[in-house]
Design a protein around this motif. Structure first.
Motif, mmCIF file in Angstrom:
data_model
loop_
_atom_site.group_PDB
_atom_site.id
_atom_site.type_symbol
_atom_site.label_atom_id
_atom_site.label_comp_id
_atom_site.label_asym_id
_atom_site.label_seq_id
_atom_site.Cartn_x
_atom_site.Cartn_y
_atom_site.Cartn_z
ATOM 1 N N MET A 1 0.816 -1.212 0.000
ATOM 2 C CA MET A 1 0.000 0.000 0.000
ATOM 3 C C MET A 1 0.848 1.258 0.000
ATOM 4 O O MET A 1 0.587 2.206 -0.722
ATOM 5 C CB MET A 1 -0.932 0.005 1.214
ATOM 6 N N TYR A 2 1.879 1.245 0.843
ATOM 7 C CA TYR A 2 2.705 2.444 0.957
ATOM 8 C C TYR A 2 3.453 2.725 -0.336
ATOM 9 O O TYR A 2 3.501 3.856 -0.801
ATOM 10 C CB TYR A 2 3.681 2.276 2.111
ATOM 11 N N ARG A 3 4.005 1.689 -0.963
ATOM 12 C CA ARG A 3 4.731 1.933 -2.200
ATOM 13 C C ARG A 3 3.787 2.444 -3.274
ATOM 14 O O ARG A 3 4.140 3.280 -4.101
ATOM 15 C CB ARG A 3 5.429 0.662 -2.657
ATOM 16 N N ARG A 4 2.558 1.947 -3.302
ATOM 17 C CA ARG A 4 1.577 2.424 -4.249
ATOM 18 C C ARG A 4 1.253 3.884 -3.990
ATOM 19 O O ARG A 4 1.105 4.691 -4.903
ATOM 20 C CB ARG A 4 0.302 1.585 -4.141
ATOM 21 N N SER A 5 1.193 4.270 -2.711
ATOM 22 C CA SER A 5 0.873 5.656 -2.369
ATOM 23 C C SER A 5 2.001 6.596 -2.748
ATOM 24 O O SER A 5 1.783 7.778 -2.964
ATOM 25 C CB SER A 5 0.578 5.796 -0.876
ATOM 26 N N PRO A 23 0.725 -4.039 15.825
ATOM 27 C CA PRO A 23 1.796 -3.814 14.863
ATOM 28 C C PRO A 23 2.757 -4.986 14.836
ATOM 29 O O PRO A 23 2.835 -5.757 15.772
ATOM 30 C CB PRO A 23 2.487 -2.556 15.401
ATOM 31 N N VAL A 24 3.484 -5.128 13.747
ATOM 32 C CA VAL A 24 4.489 -6.168 13.629
ATOM 33 C C VAL A 24 5.802 -5.477 13.299
ATOM 34 O O VAL A 24 6.184 -5.342 12.155
ATOM 35 C CB VAL A 24 4.128 -7.190 12.529
ATOM 36 N N PRO A 34 18.939 -5.138 9.041
ATOM 37 C CA PRO A 34 18.738 -3.690 8.900
ATOM 38 C C PRO A 34 17.437 -3.218 9.536
ATOM 39 O O PRO A 34 16.456 -3.965 9.617
ATOM 40 C CB PRO A 34 18.701 -3.497 7.377
ATOM 41 N N VAL A 35 17.445 -1.973 9.982
ATOM 42 C CA VAL A 35 16.251 -1.341 10.541
ATOM 43 C C VAL A 35 16.145 0.064 9.973
ATOM 44 O O VAL A 35 17.125 0.653 9.500
ATOM 45 C CB VAL A 35 16.303 -1.268 12.081
ATOM 46 N N ALA A 36 14.939 0.608 10.031
ATOM 47 C CA ALA A 36 14.702 2.008 9.664
ATOM 48 C C ALA A 36 13.855 2.631 10.767
ATOM 49 O O ALA A 36 12.674 2.306 10.913
ATOM 50 C CB ALA A 36 14.000 2.113 8.320
ATOM 51 N N ASP A 62 2.546 -0.169 6.270
ATOM 52 C CA ASP A 62 3.417 -0.936 5.384
ATOM 53 C C ASP A 62 4.352 -1.838 6.174
ATOM 54 O O ASP A 62 4.649 -2.965 5.768
ATOM 55 C CB ASP A 62 4.229 0.003 4.496
ATOM 56 N N ALA A 63 4.827 -1.342 7.329
ATOM 57 C CA ALA A 63 5.707 -2.155 8.172
ATOM 58 C C ALA A 63 4.987 -3.426 8.608
ATOM 59 O O ALA A 63 5.575 -4.516 8.632
ATOM 60 C CB ALA A 63 6.168 -1.348 9.385
ATOM 61 N N ARG A 64 3.718 -3.296 8.968
ATOM 62 C CA ARG A 64 2.957 -4.476 9.379
ATOM 63 C C ARG A 64 2.704 -5.417 8.216
ATOM 64 O O ARG A 64 2.856 -6.630 8.324
ATOM 65 C CB ARG A 64 1.613 -4.053 9.992
ATOM 66 N N ALA A 65 2.309 -4.845 7.064
ATOM 67 C CA ALA A 65 1.939 -5.676 5.922
ATOM 68 C C ALA A 65 3.141 -6.384 5.310
ATOM 69 O O ALA A 65 3.060 -7.554 4.926
ATOM 70 C CB ALA A 65 1.237 -4.816 4.874
#
Length: 253
Positions: A1-5, A23-24, A34-36, A62-65
């Motif tokens: 979803m986030y990349r589409r947005s 949340p996941v 890696p982390v962000a 997006d992190a969860r999905a």
């Protein structure tokens, strides 16, 4: 979803994504993966901030999905409060944290909305394309520090956190944030007067402690139920402000 947005944002559209369910964040704790860590400096008194707040919600979704190790955090600053609306989530400590970033990065001034990824990459907080590019870069680099974070609910008003950092050098510290996952606020004055604003991953309590092992107590706000809270820990260099590891705490009943 986030990349589409991100593509939609290129057409000046910001897609709102609701946040439901747990949340996941910390999919594989205690690893060097890696982390962000995405820190948004925002204010309810700033008319440019709601799109950035919504974008942070998209990043969290997006992190969860995708199960990417992304840790979004919203720090509400207090320097907008004198212009007609007192942001209930704001604090002078959050403003000073942003000023510390500004000094380290050599910025002439601080501003909202400002998004900072892993303590080193900063840009205007509603720019989705830049956010995705910065997060992608962060997730291409392994981190040097392992973190263990266990959370015990002592009472409705206090949570105990036991932490341990491994492979951390002396110039690092551990930041521990108590985070409200989602909330909405009716704004009665200021630039956003009359609007109902959504917020995501709002930092409600923040503590910096030495690296190593230890414990601390988090004060839980009275206006939020425990099911809407989580704890994020991340290791940061005190000089460069670079983030070297992050994890979501395991919350025990």
């Amino acid at each position: 979803m986030y990349r589409r947005s991100v593509l939609l944002y290129a057409c000046l559209t910001v897609l709102f994504v609701g946040v439901t369910g747990p949340p996941v964040f910390a999919i594989k704790p205690n690893t060097f993966e890696p982390v962000a860590v995405v820190e948004l400096f925002t204010s309810e008194g700033c008319s440019s901030c709601p799109p950035a707040d919504r974008l942070l919600g998209e990043i969290e979704a997006d992190a969860r999905a995708s199960q990417r190790r992304i840790f979004p955090l919203a720090f509400h600053v207090d320097y907008w409060n004198s212009l007609g609306w007192n942001d209930p989530f704001s604090s002078s400590e959050n403003s000073e944290r942003q000023r510390a970033y500004g000094r380290t990065m050599g910025l002439e001034s601080i501003y909202t909305p400002q998004m900072i990824v892993n303590g080193t990459d900063q840009f205007v907080g509603h720019r989705a394309v830049e956010a995705e590019a910065s997060i992608t870069r962060a997730l291409s680099q392994r981190v040097p520090v392992k973190i263990s974070l266990e959370v015990q609910r002592r009472s409705e008003s206090e949570w105990d956190v036991v932490y341990e950092t491994m492979n951390a050098s002396e110039d690092l510290v551990l930041n521990v944030a108590l985070v409200q996952r989602e909330t909405h606020q009716d704004v009665a004055a200021g630039e956003n007067m009359g609007r109902r604003l959504p917020h995501f991953n709002v930092v409600r309590f923040f503590k910096t402690v030495p690296i190593g092992s230890g414990s601390l107590t988090l004060v839980v706000p009275r206006d939020v139920v425990s099911e809407n809270l989580t704890v994020i820990g991340y290791v940061q260099n005190q000089v460069s402000m670079r983030i070297e590891g992050a994890i979501e705490g395991k919350v025990n009943p």
